[in-house]
Design a protein around this motif. Structure first.
Motif, PDB file in Angstrom:
ATOM      1  N   PRO A   1      32.682  52.364  26.014  1.00 22.63           N
ATOM      2  CA  PRO A   1      31.638  52.273  27.046  1.00 22.63           C
ATOM      3  C   PRO A   1      30.312  52.863  26.563  1.00 22.63           C
ATOM      4  O   PRO A   1      30.282  53.827  25.806  1.00 22.63           O
ATOM      5  CB  PRO A   1      32.217  53.111  28.188  1.00 22.63           C
ATOM      6  N   ARG A   2      29.219  52.242  27.023  1.00 17.05           N
ATOM      7  CA  ARG A   2      27.891  52.798  26.785  1.00 17.05           C
ATOM      8  C   ARG A   2      27.624  53.875  27.838  1.00 17.05           C
ATOM      9  O   ARG A   2      28.291  53.916  28.871  1.00 17.05           O
ATOM     10  CB  ARG A   2      26.850  51.687  26.859  1.00 17.05           C
ATOM     11  N   PRO A   3      26.656  54.759  27.604  1.00 21.95           N
ATOM     12  CA  PRO A   3      26.455  55.908  28.503  1.00 21.95           C
ATOM     13  C   PRO A   3      26.275  55.549  29.970  1.00 21.95           C
ATOM     14  O   PRO A   3      26.722  56.290  30.843  1.00 21.95           O
ATOM     15  CB  PRO A   3      25.199  56.574  27.926  1.00 21.95           C
ATOM     16  N   HIS A   4      25.617  54.404  30.272  1.00 23.28           N
ATOM     17  CA  HIS A   4      25.325  54.067  31.663  1.00 23.28           C
ATOM     18  C   HIS A   4      26.268  53.015  32.234  1.00 23.28           C
ATOM     19  O   HIS A   4      26.083  52.568  33.368  1.00 23.28           O
ATOM     20  CB  HIS A   4      23.875  53.592  31.781  1.00 23.28           C
ATOM     21  N   ASP A   5      27.274  52.613  31.463  1.00 21.26           N
ATOM     22  CA  ASP A   5      28.231  51.640  31.982  1.00 21.26           C
ATOM     23  C   ASP A   5      29.017  52.252  33.139  1.00 21.26           C
ATOM     24  O   ASP A   5      29.362  53.446  33.105  1.00 21.26           O
ATOM     25  CB  ASP A   5      29.211  51.211  30.891  1.00 21.26           C
ATOM     26  N   PRO A   6      29.318  51.454  34.178  1.00 20.45           N
ATOM     27  CA  PRO A   6      30.051  52.011  35.317  1.00 20.45           C
ATOM     28  C   PRO A   6      31.497  52.344  34.973  1.00 20.45           C
ATOM     29  O   PRO A   6      32.083  51.769  34.057  1.00 20.45           O
ATOM     30  CB  PRO A   6      29.985  50.880  36.355  1.00 20.45           C
ATOM     31  N   VAL A   7      32.035  53.274  35.729  1.00 20.09           N
ATOM     32  CA  VAL A   7      33.476  53.528  35.711  1.00 20.09           C
ATOM     33  C   VAL A   7      34.070  52.582  36.749  1.00 20.09           C
ATOM     34  O   VAL A   7      33.638  52.565  37.908  1.00 20.09           O
ATOM     35  CB  VAL A   7      33.790  54.992  36.072  1.00 20.09           C
ATOM     36  N   TRP A   8      35.031  51.792  36.332  1.00 16.20           N
ATOM     37  CA  TRP A   8      35.630  50.816  37.239  1.00 16.20           C
ATOM     38  C   TRP A   8      36.886  51.372  37.887  1.00 16.20           C
ATOM     39  O   TRP A   8      37.734  51.967  37.206  1.00 16.20           O
ATOM     40  CB  TRP A   8      35.960  49.518  36.503  1.00 16.20           C
ATOM     41  N   PHE A   9      36.985  51.185  39.196  1.00 15.95           N
ATOM     42  CA  PHE A   9      38.167  51.570  39.958  1.00 15.95           C
ATOM     43  C   PHE A   9      38.710  50.330  40.652  1.00 15.95           C
ATOM     44  O   PHE A   9      37.953  49.396  40.976  1.00 15.95           O
ATOM     45  CB  PHE A   9      37.827  52.620  41.014  1.00 15.95           C
ATOM     46  N   ALA A  10      40.018  50.314  40.904  1.00 18.70           N
ATOM     47  CA  ALA A  10      40.619  49.168  41.560  1.00 18.70           C
ATOM     48  C   ALA A  10      41.827  49.607  42.385  1.00 18.70           C
ATOM     49  O   ALA A  10      42.405  50.690  42.166  1.00 18.70           O
ATOM     50  CB  ALA A  10      41.047  48.125  40.534  1.00 18.70           C
ATOM     51  N   MET A  11      42.194  48.751  43.322  1.00 21.53           N
ATOM     52  CA  MET A  11      43.370  48.992  44.146  1.00 21.53           C
ATOM     53  C   MET A  11      43.980  47.652  44.530  1.00 21.53           C
ATOM     54  O   MET A  11      43.281  46.756  45.025  1.00 21.53           O
ATOM     55  CB  MET A  11      43.000  49.768  45.414  1.00 21.53           C
ATOM     56  N   ALA A  12      45.265  47.500  44.297  1.00 23.47           N
ATOM     57  CA  ALA A  12      45.977  46.299  44.732  1.00 23.47           C
ATOM     58  C   ALA A  12      46.275  46.423  46.234  1.00 23.47           C
ATOM     59  O   ALA A  12      46.563  47.511  46.735  1.00 23.47           O
ATOM     60  CB  ALA A  12      47.265  46.140  43.953  1.00 23.47           C
ATOM     61  N   LEU A  13      46.189  45.294  46.933  1.00 20.42           N
ATOM     62  CA  LEU A  13      46.434  45.292  48.371  1.00 20.42           C
ATOM     63  C   LEU A  13      47.696  44.499  48.710  1.00 20.42           C
ATOM     64  O   LEU A  13      48.152  43.689  47.929  1.00 20.42           O
ATOM     65  CB  LEU A  13      45.229  44.679  49.111  1.00 20.42           C
TER      66      LEU A  13
ATOM     67  N   ALA B   1      42.021  39.687  55.673  1.00 17.83           N
ATOM     68  CA  ALA B   1      41.375  38.472  55.168  1.00 17.83           C
ATOM     69  C   ALA B   1      42.145  37.846  54.012  1.00 17.83           C
ATOM     70  O   ALA B   1      41.734  36.813  53.481  1.00 17.83           O
ATOM     71  CB  ALA B   1      39.945  38.791  54.719  1.00 17.83           C
ATOM     72  N   GLY B   2      43.257  38.475  53.611  1.00 16.93           N
ATOM     73  CA  GLY B   2      44.101  37.913  52.570  1.00 16.93           C
ATOM     74  C   GLY B   2      43.778  38.341  51.159  1.00 16.93           C
ATOM     75  O   GLY B   2      44.290  37.752  50.204  1.00 16.93           O
ATOM     76  N   SER B   3      42.960  39.377  50.987  1.00 17.11           N
ATOM     77  CA  SER B   3      42.626  39.829  49.644  1.00 17.11           C
ATOM     78  C   SER B   3      43.850  40.437  48.961  1.00 17.11           C
ATOM     79  O   SER B   3      44.645  41.137  49.583  1.00 17.11           O
ATOM     80  CB  SER B   3      41.505  40.874  49.699  1.00 17.11           C
ATOM     81  N   ARG B   4      43.949  40.188  47.659  1.00 16.73           N
ATOM     82  CA  ARG B   4      45.061  40.777  46.905  1.00 16.73           C
ATOM     83  C   ARG B   4      44.657  42.051  46.175  1.00 16.73           C
ATOM     84  O   ARG B   4      45.497  42.741  45.593  1.00 16.73           O
ATOM     85  CB  ARG B   4      45.623  39.768  45.907  1.00 16.73           C
ATOM     86  N   GLY B   5      43.356  42.383  46.185  1.00 12.39           N
ATOM     87  CA  GLY B   5      42.935  43.600  45.509  1.00 12.39           C
ATOM     88  C   GLY B   5      41.433  43.781  45.564  1.00 12.39           C
ATOM     89  O   GLY B   5      40.683  42.819  45.740  1.00 12.39           O
ATOM     90  N   VAL B   6      40.978  45.041  45.403  1.00 11.13           N
ATOM     91  CA  VAL B   6      39.556  45.364  45.472  1.00 11.13           C
ATOM     92  C   VAL B   6      39.152  46.184  44.253  1.00 11.13           C
ATOM     93  O   VAL B   6      39.976  46.882  43.654  1.00 11.13           O
ATOM     94  CB  VAL B   6      39.210  46.136  46.760  1.00 11.13           C
ATOM     95  N   HIS B   7      37.886  46.092  43.908  1.00 15.02           N
ATOM     96  CA  HIS B   7      37.347  46.885  42.801  1.00 15.02           C
ATOM     97  C   HIS B   7      35.990  47.437  43.192  1.00 15.02           C
ATOM     98  O   HIS B   7      35.365  46.987  44.159  1.00 15.02           O
ATOM     99  CB  HIS B   7      37.225  46.042  41.531  1.00 15.02           C
ATOM    100  N   LEU B   8      35.542  48.398  42.417  1.00 14.42           N
ATOM    101  CA  LEU B   8      34.201  48.955  42.594  1.00 14.42           C
ATOM    102  C   LEU B   8      33.788  49.633  41.300  1.00 14.42           C
ATOM    103  O   LEU B   8      34.624  50.027  40.489  1.00 14.42           O
ATOM    104  CB  LEU B   8      34.167  49.960  43.750  1.00 14.42           C
ATOM    105  N   GLY B   9      32.484  49.734  41.118  1.00 13.60           N
ATOM    106  CA  GLY B   9      31.954  50.431  39.963  1.00 13.60           C
ATOM    107  C   GLY B   9      31.166  51.645  40.412  1.00 13.60           C
ATOM    108  O   GLY B   9      30.497  51.607  41.452  1.00 13.60           O
TER     109      GLY B   9
END
Length: 205
Positions: free
Chosen positions: A193-205, A160-168
């Motif tokens: 970060p606060r205790p309940h803040d998400p950990v962010w992950f990412a990947m370039a495509l 679909a042409g995405s240059r990268g994805v993330h998730l929490g």
């Protein structure tokens, strides 16, 4: 043998069920919610309904036992949610008062998100515009199905042409943290970060 296929309209109830059964940092959240559909309202069903081309399910001989959903364009999807998804839900759930936020139960936290959707930091979206949610029931865990779902979804994003994805991910969801690291996602730095803040992950495509 378990297999992966695109989501179908008849799968929606299964997505709601899986979202609830994995809604407590990967564990069963049934005991936390009076309204068990709240988890799916936020993190599963809207993707299958509004962007089904970016949603896949894992199926075994007992039925749908996992899913991966997401969007190729997070800002555009946020606008679609505001136009087509949240308006139908907001009248069903009262917007809880922030003054007693420390006392909110799980239903009230979810209702607040419906009225005030969380936004990914702009710096992440600019580099990694797509995002995803993935969940598997225990009977399909530990068999490589998560990696297969992820590969199928990432290939779709590339197409679909995405240059990268993330998730929490929740900082206490050790299984998920290990999975994303092992798959090859980059863990993004977090400042104060606060205790309940998400950990962010990412990947370039």
């Amino acid at each position: 043998m378990p297999h992966i296929r695109p989501v179908q309209p008849a799968d929606i109830d299964a997505l709601y069920e899986i979202a609830l059964l994995t809604g407590a940092s990967g564990k069963d959240a049934t005991h936390l919610y009076k309204d068990g559909r709240l988890v799916g309202h936020i993190w599963a069903a809207p993707y299958a309904q509004l962007e089904p081309e970016s949603a896949f399910v894992a199926v075994d001989d007992q039925g749908v036992a996992g899913y991966i959903v997401g969007t190729v364009d997070t800002p555009a999807f946020d606008l679609k949610l505001e136009a087509e998804w949240w308006p139908g839900l907001r009248p069903q759930y009262a917007d809880p008062s922030p003054e007693r936020a420390a006392e909110w139960n799980a239903d009230e936290i979810a209702a607040f998100i419906i009225h005030h959707p969380r936004r990914t930091p702009r710096a992440i979206i600019e580099r990694y515009p797509s995002h995803l949610h993935i969940n598997l029931l225990p009977r399909l865990q530990g068999q490589g199905m998560g990696a297969k779902l992820m590969t199928r979804w990432l290939d779709t994003m590339r197409g679909a042409g995405s240059r990268g994805v993330h998730l929490g991910v929740s900082p206490v969801n050790d299984r998920a943290l290990g999975f994303y690291r092992a798959y090859g996602f980059e863990e993004l730095p977090r400042e104060n970060p606060r205790p309940h803040d998400p950990v962010w992950f990412a990947m370039a495509l």
